[in-house]
Motif scaffolding. Structure first.
Motif, PDB file in Angstrom:
ATOM      1  N   ALA A 231      16.979 -12.337   8.604  1.00 39.65           N
ATOM      2  CA  ALA A 231      17.887 -13.481   8.685  1.00 39.65           C
ATOM      3  C   ALA A 231      18.550 -13.798   7.351  1.00 39.65           C
ATOM      4  CB  ALA A 231      17.125 -14.710   9.188  1.00 39.65           C
ATOM      5  N   HIS A 232      18.067 -13.182   6.266  1.00 40.82           N
ATOM      6  CA  HIS A 232      18.689 -13.410   4.963  1.00 40.82           C
ATOM      7  C   HIS A 232      18.557 -12.147   4.122  1.00 40.82           C
ATOM      8  CE1 HIS A 232      14.647 -13.885   3.208  1.00 40.82           C
ATOM      9  NE2 HIS A 232      14.378 -14.649   4.242  1.00 40.82           N
ATOM     10  N   THR A 233      19.368 -12.046   3.088  1.00 40.76           N
ATOM     11  CA  THR A 233      19.341 -10.859   2.239  1.00 40.76           C
ATOM     12  C   THR A 233      18.086 -10.853   1.376  1.00 40.76           C
ATOM     13  OG1 THR A 233      20.614 -11.998   0.525  1.00 40.76           O
ATOM     14  CG2 THR A 233      21.851 -10.719   2.153  1.00 40.76           C
ATOM     15  N   GLY A 234      17.776  -9.681   0.839  1.00 40.38           N
ATOM     16  CA  GLY A 234      16.604  -9.536  -0.018  1.00 40.38           C
ATOM     17  C   GLY A 234      15.816  -8.303   0.357  1.00 40.38           C
ATOM     18  N   ILE A 235      14.660  -8.156  -0.268  1.00 40.32           N
ATOM     19  CA  ILE A 235      13.775  -7.026   0.006  1.00 40.32           C
ATOM     20  C   ILE A 235      12.552  -7.543   0.752  1.00 40.32           C
ATOM     21  CG2 ILE A 235      12.395  -5.172  -0.987  1.00 40.32           C
ATOM     22  CD1 ILE A 235      14.298  -5.144  -3.353  1.00 40.32           C
ATOM     23  N   TYR A 236      12.346  -7.018   1.931  1.00 35.80           N
ATOM     24  CA  TYR A 236      11.205  -7.389   2.755  1.00 35.80           C
ATOM     25  C   TYR A 236      10.086  -6.370   2.543  1.00 35.80           C
ATOM     26  CZ  TYR A 236      14.386 -10.468   5.362  1.00 35.80           C
ATOM     27  OH  TYR A 236      15.279 -11.438   5.718  1.00 35.80           O
ATOM     28  N   ARG A 237       8.880  -6.856   2.297  1.00 28.40           N
ATOM     29  CA  ARG A 237       7.718  -5.973   2.269  1.00 28.40           C
ATOM     30  C   ARG A 237       7.149  -5.884   3.679  1.00 28.40           C
ATOM     31  NH1 ARG A 237       3.125  -6.113  -1.412  1.00 28.40           N
ATOM     32  NH2 ARG A 237       3.354  -3.890  -1.046  1.00 28.40           N
ATOM     33  N   ILE A 238       6.774  -4.687   4.078  1.00 27.24           N
ATOM     34  CA  ILE A 238       6.167  -4.454   5.385  1.00 27.24           C
ATOM     35  C   ILE A 238       4.724  -4.039   5.138  1.00 27.24           C
ATOM     36  CG2 ILE A 238       6.290  -3.116   7.512  1.00 27.24           C
ATOM     37  CD1 ILE A 238       9.300  -2.704   6.857  1.00 27.24           C
ATOM     38  N   LEU A 239       3.787  -4.768   5.734  1.00 25.04           N
ATOM     39  CA  LEU A 239       2.369  -4.610   5.438  1.00 25.04           C
ATOM     40  C   LEU A 239       1.582  -4.330   6.710  1.00 25.04           C
ATOM     41  CD1 LEU A 239       2.171  -7.793   3.192  1.00 25.04           C
ATOM     42  CD2 LEU A 239       2.322  -5.441   2.361  1.00 25.04           C
ATOM     43  N   GLY A 240       0.522  -3.552   6.568  1.00 26.50           N
ATOM     44  CA  GLY A 240      -0.339  -3.267   7.707  1.00 26.50           C
ATOM     45  C   GLY A 240      -1.778  -3.073   7.275  1.00 26.50           C
ATOM     46  N   ILE A 241      -2.712  -3.524   8.100  1.00 26.94           N
ATOM     47  CA  ILE A 241      -4.135  -3.305   7.842  1.00 26.94           C
ATOM     48  C   ILE A 241      -4.838  -3.019   9.159  1.00 26.94           C
ATOM     49  CG2 ILE A 241      -4.571  -5.801   7.928  1.00 26.94           C
ATOM     50  CD1 ILE A 241      -6.974  -5.328   6.076  1.00 26.94           C
ATOM     51  N   ASN A 242      -5.766  -2.068   9.110  1.00 25.79           N
ATOM     52  CA  ASN A 242      -6.633  -1.774  10.253  1.00 25.79           C
ATOM     53  C   ASN A 242      -8.061  -1.672   9.728  1.00 25.79           C
ATOM     54  OD1 ASN A 242      -7.979  -0.865  12.500  1.00 25.79           O
ATOM     55  ND2 ASN A 242      -6.454   0.673  13.064  1.00 25.79           N
ATOM     56  N   ASP A 243      -8.842  -2.723   9.977  1.00 23.40           N
ATOM     57  CA  ASP A 243     -10.244  -2.733   9.544  1.00 23.40           C
ATOM     58  C   ASP A 243     -11.192  -2.683  10.735  1.00 23.40           C
ATOM     59  OD1 ASP A 243      -9.851  -5.240  10.578  1.00 23.40           O
ATOM     60  OD2 ASP A 243     -10.480  -6.341   8.789  1.00 23.40           O
ATOM     61  N   SER A 244     -10.695  -2.155  11.862  1.00 22.90           N
ATOM     62  CA  SER A 244     -11.520  -2.103  13.071  1.00 22.90           C
ATOM     63  C   SER A 244     -11.863  -0.676  13.492  1.00 22.90           C
ATOM     64  CB  SER A 244     -10.801  -2.823  14.219  1.00 22.90           C
ATOM     65  OG  SER A 244      -9.577  -2.188  14.528  1.00 22.90           O
ATOM     66  N   HIS A 245     -11.637   0.299  12.597  1.00 24.54           N
ATOM     67  CA  HIS A 245     -12.037   1.671  12.916  1.00 24.54           C
ATOM     68  C   HIS A 245     -13.547   1.753  13.130  1.00 24.54           C
ATOM     69  CE1 HIS A 245      -8.156   3.368  11.983  1.00 24.54           C
ATOM     70  NE2 HIS A 245      -8.190   2.972  10.734  1.00 24.54           N
ATOM     71  N   PRO A 246     -14.013   2.609  14.025  1.00 26.44           N
ATOM     72  CA  PRO A 246     -15.457   2.842  14.120  1.00 26.44           C
ATOM     73  C   PRO A 246     -15.973   3.563  12.879  1.00 26.44           C
ATOM     74  CG  PRO A 246     -14.257   4.389  15.509  1.00 26.44           C
ATOM     75  CD  PRO A 246     -13.245   3.396  15.007  1.00 26.44           C
ATOM     76  N   VAL A 247     -17.240   3.385  12.599  1.00 26.47           N
ATOM     77  CA  VAL A 247     -17.869   4.079  11.479  1.00 26.47           C
ATOM     78  C   VAL A 247     -17.848   5.583  11.741  1.00 26.47           C
ATOM     79  CG1 VAL A 247     -20.054   4.437  10.250  1.00 26.47           C
ATOM     80  CG2 VAL A 247     -19.336   2.119  10.899  1.00 26.47           C
ATOM     81  N   VAL A 248     -17.500   6.351  10.711  1.00 28.56           N
ATOM     82  CA  VAL A 248     -17.573   7.809  10.808  1.00 28.56           C
ATOM     83  C   VAL A 248     -19.039   8.197  10.627  1.00 28.56           C
ATOM     84  CG1 VAL A 248     -16.803  10.004   9.841  1.00 28.56           C
ATOM     85  CG2 VAL A 248     -15.237   8.047   9.899  1.00 28.56           C
ATOM     86  N   ASP A 249     -19.661   8.600  11.723  1.00 27.07           N
ATOM     87  CA  ASP A 249     -21.106   8.849  11.743  1.00 27.07           C
ATOM     88  C   ASP A 249     -21.392  10.325  11.477  1.00 27.07           C
ATOM     89  OD1 ASP A 249     -23.807   9.023  12.231  1.00 27.07           O
ATOM     90  OD2 ASP A 249     -23.760   7.817  14.059  1.00 27.07           O
TER      91      ASP A 249
END
Length: 247
Positions: free
Chosen positions: A97-115
């Motif tokens: 909706a306005h000019t500028g630089i938008y940061r795009i962020l993502g997190i996934n902390d729900s992966h199963p443990v690698v056993d």
């Protein structure tokens, strides 16, 4: 002898991505104009023996839907974005909706443990972060980290300056960062005293800049014990042909 040593150094510094390696990444698509939709594609895939990246559509793509995606504007305001599943990715959309630089962020902390207990290895809990930037007109990118592992990249005169963060602070000097170019060749960078490293993009396309950190704190997640947490941040940098400046 000198030629052989030089070739060995090149192979060490600029190596092809290992065959069948897999990862999450983002591709951001838009016109760069106000009030026109920006499409964020969260993908999972592998790199084959010919260094070609392929999108997967199996269980790992399903887990890609667990990423929490948000945008952050120049004022630091964050907005969560819902995702919908497509044939080979998950997609989020926003309209600037306005000019500028938008940061795009993502997190996934729900992966199963690698056993790896059955093979005598140690169990690892993976946590993944994604980040990118999207420019609309002119403006400055917010310089403060927004995730536990975070990367901010800025370009000037054909060079790309990369600044890496861990837990709100710049990383230690000589922290390794890995850069995968559009042909999925890998180069290692080492940060300086300011947590920065510089590289020169040599072709247009998608570059992935990776920061890894293993936290040796043990724990238990969803009933499975682990001995460490592997944090990984992939910064997804789209370089245009206009940004490639000849030496």
């Amino acid at each position: 002898m000198k030629l052989a040593v030089f070739r060995a150094i090149l192979l060490f510094i600029f190596m092809p991505f290992a065959g069948n390696a897999s990862a999450y990444w983002m591709e951001v698509k838009g016109s760069g104009k106000l009030n026109e939709a920006v499409h964020i594609e969260v993908c999972y895939g592998n790199i084959d023996e010919f260094s070609i990246r392929h999108r997967d559509t199996g269980i790992e793509l399903t887990r890609a839907g667990d990423f929490e995606i948000s945008i952050q504007d120049e004022r630091g305001n964050k907005t969560a974005l819902p995702m919908i599943r497509k044939a080979d990715c998950w997609e989020a959309t926003f309209i600037p909706a306005h000019t500028g630089i938008y940061r795009i962020l993502g997190i996934n902390d729900s992966h199963p443990v690698v056993d790896r207990s059955k093979t005598g290895g140690k169990n690892i809990r993976p946590v993944d972060y994604l980040c990118a930037a999207y420019r609309v007109g002119t403006g400055k990118m917010i310089s403060n980290p927004a995730q536990l592992l975070d990367i901010i990249a800025t370009g000037k005169n054909g060079l790309m300056a990369v600044k890496a963060f861990k837990d709100g602070r710049v990383v230690e000097p000589k922290t390794p960062l890995r850069v995968f170019n559009p042909e999925n060749w890998e180069k290692e960078l080492l940060t300086n005293e300011q947590g920065e490293a510089i590289f020169k993009p040599t072709m247009p396309g998608l570059y992935i800049i990776r920061e890894d950190w293993e936290d040796p704190s043990p724990g238990n997640y969803k009933g499975v014990a682990y001995s460490a947490v592997r944090h990984r941040c992939n910064y997804c940098l789209q370089v245009s042909a206009e940004e490639i400046v000849a030496e």
